[in-house]
Motif scaffolding. Structure first.
Motif, PDB file in Angstrom:
ATOM      1  N   PHE A 193      41.124  45.537  37.314  1.00 22.44           N
ATOM      2  CA  PHE A 193      41.242  44.137  36.922  1.00 22.44           C
ATOM      3  C   PHE A 193      42.432  43.410  37.564  1.00 22.44           C
ATOM      4  O   PHE A 193      42.295  42.258  37.976  1.00 22.44           O
ATOM      5  CB  PHE A 193      41.323  43.983  35.395  1.00 22.44           C
ATOM      6  N   ILE A 194      43.586  44.028  37.645  1.00 21.09           N
ATOM      7  CA  ILE A 194      44.789  43.338  38.106  1.00 21.09           C
ATOM      8  C   ILE A 194      45.033  43.591  39.590  1.00 21.09           C
ATOM      9  O   ILE A 194      45.109  44.740  40.031  1.00 21.09           O
ATOM     10  CB  ILE A 194      46.023  43.804  37.317  1.00 21.09           C
ATOM     11  N   GLY A 195      45.138  42.496  40.380  1.00 17.99           N
ATOM     12  CA  GLY A 195      45.585  42.580  41.765  1.00 17.99           C
ATOM     13  C   GLY A 195      44.603  43.195  42.741  1.00 17.99           C
ATOM     14  O   GLY A 195      43.420  43.395  42.450  1.00 17.99           O
ATOM     15  N   ALA A 196      45.118  43.490  43.941  1.00 19.14           N
ATOM     16  CA  ALA A 196      44.293  44.036  45.017  1.00 19.14           C
ATOM     17  C   ALA A 196      43.760  45.404  44.634  1.00 19.14           C
ATOM     18  O   ALA A 196      44.505  46.263  44.161  1.00 19.14           O
ATOM     19  CB  ALA A 196      45.121  44.124  46.299  1.00 19.14           C
ATOM     20  N   TRP A 197      42.468  45.594  44.859  1.00 16.87           N
ATOM     21  CA  TRP A 197      41.754  46.829  44.515  1.00 16.87           C
ATOM     22  C   TRP A 197      41.854  47.184  43.024  1.00 16.87           C
ATOM     23  O   TRP A 197      41.535  48.288  42.616  1.00 16.87           O
ATOM     24  CB  TRP A 197      42.260  48.029  45.329  1.00 16.87           C
ATOM     25  N   GLY A 198      42.353  46.276  42.195  1.00 19.08           N
ATOM     26  CA  GLY A 198      42.572  46.598  40.792  1.00 19.08           C
ATOM     27  C   GLY A 198      43.678  47.616  40.609  1.00 19.08           C
ATOM     28  O   GLY A 198      43.679  48.368  39.629  1.00 19.08           O
ATOM     29  N   GLU A 199      44.670  47.605  41.527  1.00 17.37           N
ATOM     30  CA  GLU A 199      45.742  48.600  41.501  1.00 17.37           C
ATOM     31  C   GLU A 199      47.026  48.101  40.851  1.00 17.37           C
ATOM     32  O   GLU A 199      48.074  48.731  40.972  1.00 17.37           O
ATOM     33  CB  GLU A 199      46.030  49.105  42.915  1.00 17.37           C
ATOM     34  N   TRP A 200      46.971  46.960  40.196  1.00 17.33           N
ATOM     35  CA  TRP A 200      48.097  46.462  39.426  1.00 17.33           C
ATOM     36  C   TRP A 200      49.277  46.060  40.304  1.00 17.33           C
ATOM     37  O   TRP A 200      50.451  46.232  39.944  1.00 17.33           O
ATOM     38  CB  TRP A 200      48.517  47.463  38.337  1.00 17.33           C
ATOM     39  N   HIS A 201      48.964  45.524  41.484  1.00 12.65           N
ATOM     40  CA  HIS A 201      49.991  44.894  42.310  1.00 12.65           C
ATOM     41  C   HIS A 201      49.344  43.710  43.020  1.00 12.65           C
ATOM     42  O   HIS A 201      48.119  43.605  43.117  1.00 12.65           O
ATOM     43  CB  HIS A 201      50.586  45.880  43.320  1.00 12.65           C
ATOM     44  N   THR A 202      50.161  42.775  43.509  1.00 11.28           N
ATOM     45  CA  THR A 202      49.693  41.660  44.335  1.00 11.28           C
ATOM     46  C   THR A 202      48.643  40.824  43.616  1.00 11.28           C
ATOM     47  O   THR A 202      47.562  40.556  44.137  1.00 11.28           O
ATOM     48  CB  THR A 202      49.115  42.180  45.672  1.00 11.28           C
ATOM     49  N   SER A 203      48.952  40.395  42.402  1.00  5.57           N
ATOM     50  CA  SER A 203      48.024  39.559  41.644  1.00  5.57           C
ATOM     51  C   SER A 203      48.152  38.098  42.053  1.00  5.57           C
ATOM     52  O   SER A 203      49.248  37.575  42.225  1.00  5.57           O
ATOM     53  CB  SER A 203      48.305  39.685  40.145  1.00  5.57           C
ATOM     54  N   SER A 204      47.015  37.421  42.183  1.00  6.49           N
ATOM     55  CA  SER A 204      47.017  35.992  42.500  1.00  6.49           C
ATOM     56  C   SER A 204      47.152  35.138  41.242  1.00  6.49           C
ATOM     57  O   SER A 204      47.256  33.915  41.327  1.00  6.49           O
ATOM     58  CB  SER A 204      45.724  35.618  43.238  1.00  6.49           C
ATOM     59  N   ASN A 205      47.142  35.766  40.064  1.00  6.32           N
ATOM     60  CA  ASN A 205      47.226  35.042  38.796  1.00  6.32           C
ATOM     61  C   ASN A 205      48.379  35.533  37.913  1.00  6.32           C
ATOM     62  O   ASN A 205      48.321  35.402  36.688  1.00  6.32           O
ATOM     63  CB  ASN A 205      45.908  35.165  38.039  1.00  6.32           C
ATOM     64  N   LYS A 206      49.391  36.113  38.556  1.00 10.77           N
ATOM     65  CA  LYS A 206      50.592  36.575  37.850  1.00 10.77           C
ATOM     66  C   LYS A 206      50.284  37.591  36.753  1.00 10.77           C
ATOM     67  O   LYS A 206      50.969  37.660  35.728  1.00 10.77           O
ATOM     68  CB  LYS A 206      51.361  35.383  37.264  1.00 10.77           C
ATOM     69  N   LEU A 207      49.259  38.380  36.978  1.00  8.21           N
ATOM     70  CA  LEU A 207      48.884  39.385  35.979  1.00  8.21           C
ATOM     71  C   LEU A 207      49.827  40.576  35.971  1.00  8.21           C
ATOM     72  O   LEU A 207      49.761  41.410  35.068  1.00  8.21           O
ATOM     73  CB  LEU A 207      47.447  39.868  36.234  1.00  8.21           C
ATOM     74  N   THR A 208      50.705  40.666  36.968  1.00  9.70           N
ATOM     75  CA  THR A 208      51.637  41.792  37.016  1.00  9.70           C
ATOM     76  C   THR A 208      52.915  41.540  36.225  1.00  9.70           C
ATOM     77  O   THR A 208      53.825  42.374  36.246  1.00  9.70           O
ATOM     78  CB  THR A 208      51.993  42.131  38.472  1.00  9.70           C
ATOM     79  N   SER A 209      53.006  40.413  35.521  1.00 11.69           N
ATOM     80  CA  SER A 209      54.161  40.205  34.655  1.00 11.69           C
ATOM     81  C   SER A 209      54.104  41.215  33.519  1.00 11.69           C
ATOM     82  O   SER A 209      53.021  41.673  33.128  1.00 11.69           O
ATOM     83  CB  SER A 209      54.166  38.784  34.087  1.00 11.69           C
ATOM     84  N   PRO A 210      55.233  41.618  32.959  1.00 12.03           N
ATOM     85  CA  PRO A 210      55.223  42.613  31.876  1.00 12.03           C
ATOM     86  C   PRO A 210      54.319  42.231  30.716  1.00 12.03           C
ATOM     87  O   PRO A 210      53.569  43.070  30.196  1.00 12.03           O
ATOM     88  CB  PRO A 210      56.697  42.680  31.454  1.00 12.03           C
ATOM     89  N   ALA A 211      54.355  40.974  30.299  1.00 16.16           N
ATOM     90  CA  ALA A 211      53.534  40.555  29.156  1.00 16.16           C
ATOM     91  C   ALA A 211      52.048  40.617  29.479  1.00 16.16           C
ATOM     92  O   ALA A 211      51.232  41.038  28.642  1.00 16.16           O
ATOM     93  CB  ALA A 211      53.922  39.137  28.731  1.00 16.16           C
ATOM     94  N   ASN A 212      51.672  40.211  30.692  1.00 16.91           N
ATOM     95  CA  ASN A 212      50.255  40.228  31.060  1.00 16.91           C
ATOM     96  C   ASN A 212      49.733  41.646  31.229  1.00 16.91           C
ATOM     97  O   ASN A 212      48.585  41.953  30.892  1.00 16.91           O
ATOM     98  CB  ASN A 212      50.031  39.411  32.325  1.00 16.91           C
ATOM     99  N   LYS A 213      50.560  42.527  31.763  1.00 17.63           N
ATOM    100  CA  LYS A 213      50.145  43.928  31.863  1.00 17.63           C
ATOM    101  C   LYS A 213      49.859  44.505  30.478  1.00 17.63           C
ATOM    102  O   LYS A 213      48.867  45.220  30.270  1.00 17.63           O
ATOM    103  CB  LYS A 213      51.225  44.756  32.558  1.00 17.63           C
ATOM    104  N   ILE A 214      50.737  44.193  29.524  1.00 19.86           N
ATOM    105  CA  ILE A 214      50.543  44.700  28.164  1.00 19.86           C
ATOM    106  C   ILE A 214      49.269  44.128  27.556  1.00 19.86           C
ATOM    107  O   ILE A 214      48.518  44.846  26.865  1.00 19.86           O
ATOM    108  CB  ILE A 214      51.774  44.364  27.293  1.00 19.86           C
ATOM    109  N   ALA A 215      48.991  42.872  27.825  1.00 19.49           N
ATOM    110  CA  ALA A 215      47.774  42.257  27.283  1.00 19.49           C
ATOM    111  C   ALA A 215      46.521  42.929  27.832  1.00 19.49           C
ATOM    112  O   ALA A 215      45.569  43.188  27.080  1.00 19.49           O
ATOM    113  CB  ALA A 215      47.758  40.762  27.612  1.00 19.49           C
ATOM    114  N   VAL A 216      46.518  43.227  29.128  1.00 18.54           N
ATOM    115  CA  VAL A 216      45.358  43.907  29.719  1.00 18.54           C
ATOM    116  C   VAL A 216      45.279  45.338  29.207  1.00 18.54           C
ATOM    117  O   VAL A 216      44.193  45.843  28.888  1.00 18.54           O
ATOM    118  CB  VAL A 216      45.443  43.873  31.260  1.00 18.54           C
TER     119      VAL A 216
END
Length: 499
Positions: A193-216
């Motif tokens: 879900f988050i970032g390139a390849w779903g690998e939790w880096h390089t998100s175009s929607n700031k999903l790699t912020s600590p709060a967003n990671k916890i939400a996912v």
């Protein structure tokens, strides 16, 4: 029914216990009533109005002679996996090559790029269910990842697009019924879900912020069945959320903790000093601390992933000594066989490829098995099993042992052995379980061949041999120990006489 771990007993102990319970005389030595009184060692607790169990006190134990094997047997939920396709595109025959090659695990990257700004259509969810049904028929399980992009090159990932947090949470909620309904053929779910390849880096929607990671993370923990693990890309996230690594007790609890449900997938294993960012840190000490944490946590959850193209070939750890050392240290359970070829060439040349294939995940080797040679209908059948785990990791998902009694007319009785969850057995560990299980009161008299199995925990898959665990033991013609491929059980070469 009753069981014990690491408890030693012999036939003579059972005889003495039986006579003590009955106050038996020499004339009564051949039969006794196991009333289950509080002073009866090894007896089941007495229950008011319960039927009286009758057993033969002089019944010997049938001991099984077992030999180890180095054969690389296919086994579920472990080993090299093959790269498949979006689970919505899996057909009845598209994974025949996996079965033919003897693998039991596939990686299915679900492509959600068409739905970045809208709900998942019901047609897609239906296709997902169909794809998992095809997996089930072919005896395969999947490592599943949902992502909004799959860049075609290492340079394209910087422009990869994912979805907003609200859209991600909505999609995970939509996927929950599919994940729950198909948990039997899902080995684990990678974060995605988050970032390139779903690998939790390089998100175009700031999903790699600590709060967003916890939400996912929390949305995934809610949607993925509690019986299945979630593996995430970076050990730093796990160490931040759960500073103390999980314990086996947390894993085996009826409601496992979140820390025991979340492991790691390393998608550049061995490829550079920090595994291409996996253990990146501004300080060598922190990087070393992350590696220590990953080793400790993976002792409970296991680890998987793939190697990748080394940024600097000379810095990659491609020798046999590297994979054998770090595969064990990080408890590698599954690894992509289709990428990266340079590592496999080195392992082949070094002569360790077969050992790597055998060691990935669990490898259960029976040391000793014994059971009552005679038991009456409604009576107690005593059993003992000793085994060791010769693999790199404990099983990811629950799986117990069972004895099977088979008559000549093909009537089979299954006797699950309580307390034998194989996840208790870590790498290079040995355990012995023993106990008694009641036989059905209506069990017809006769001679029964005895089998031992480790079926899938799912009722839907429990009778399918492709999903059965095969022990790392050799067939022995003299003793009659032989793997029965038709049932997915090990014939012990022994019999149970039911008078």
């Amino acid at each position: 029914m009753k069981h014990h771990c690491n408890r030693h007993w012999t036939a003579s102990v059972l005889i003495c216990a039986a006579l003590a319970a009955c106050g038996g005389s020499a004339e009564e030595e051949r039969a006794f009533v196991a009333s289950g009184g509080p002073d009866t060692p090894g007896a089941s607790p007495a229950v008011a109005g319960a039927p009286v169990y009758r057993a033969l006190s002089t019944a010997p134990l049938a001991e099984v002679s077992l030999a180890p094997s180095d054969v690389d047997f296919p086994n579920p939920e472990r080993g090299f996996y093959r790269f498949a396709t979006d689970p919505a595109r899996i057909t009845a025959t598209s994974l025949d090559y996996v079965v033919a090659d003897g693998q039991r695990l596939v990686y299915t990257p679900a492509d959600l790029s068409a739905y970045r700004t809208r709900d998942l259509p019901s047609s897609y969810l239906t296709k997902l269910n169909t794809g998992f049904a095809h997996l089930r028929k072919q005896g395969l399980k999947a490592v599943v990842r949902f992502a909004y992009n799959y860049p075609s090159s290492e340079a394209d990932y910087l422009n990869a697009q994912d979805a907003t947090l609200s859209r991600v949470k909505r999609h995970i909620a939509q996927l929950q019924p599919v994940l729950q309904a198909n948990a039997d053929v899902i080995a684990l779910v990678q974060g995605g879900f988050i970032g390139a390849w779903g690998e939790w880096h390089t998100s175009s929607n700031k999903l790699t912020s600590p709060a967003n990671k916890i939400a996912v993370r929390d949305a995934l923990l809610q949607a993925v069945p509690a019986s299945r693990q979630i593996h995430l890309r970076y050990p730093r996230d796990l160490a931040t959320w759960y500073p103390v690594p999980p314990t086996v007790a947390q894993l085996l609890a009826p409601s496992p903790t979140a820390a025991a449900r979340i492991g790691q997938h390393n998608d550049c294993f061995l490829a550079s000093p920090d595994d291409v960012g996996t253990y990146w840190s501004a300080s060598p000490a922190e990087s070393a601390a992350l590696r220590t944490y990953a080793q400790q946590a993976s002792a409970v959850t296991g680890t998987g992933g793939e190697t990748c193209a080394p940024p600097v070939a000379a810095q990659a750890r491609m020798a046999c000594e590297d994979i054998l050392r770090e595969g064990a240290a990080y408890h590698m359970t599954y690894l992509n066989r289709d990428y990266y070829a340079g590592f496999f060439a080195q392992w082949q040349a070094g002569g360790c490829m077969a050992e790597v294939s055998r060691k990935l995940g669990y490898r259960m080797q029976l040391q000793a098995v014994a059971h009552s040679a005679v038991a009456a209908p409604g009576g107690l059948l005593a059993w003992r099993v000793s085994l060791s785990n010769e693999g790199w990791a404990r099983p990811m998902n629950a799986r117990g042992l069972a004895l099977y009694l088979a008559r000549s007319d093909n009537t089979t009785v299954a006797l699950p052995l309580p307390g034998t969850d194989l996840r208790q057995l870590g790498p290079r560990e040995s355990l012995q379980w023993s106990g008694e299980v009641p036989l059905p009161a209506t069990l017809p008299p006769g001679s029964y061949r005895v089998f031992l199995g480790a079926p899938d925990a799912s009722q839907a898959l429990s009778t399918m041999p492709a999903y059965a665990l095969r022990f790392a033991n050799a067939d022995t013609a003299i003793t009659g120990v032989q793997w029965d491929a038709q049932s997915g059980r090990l014939a012990l070469g022994t019999t149970l006489q039911v008078p």
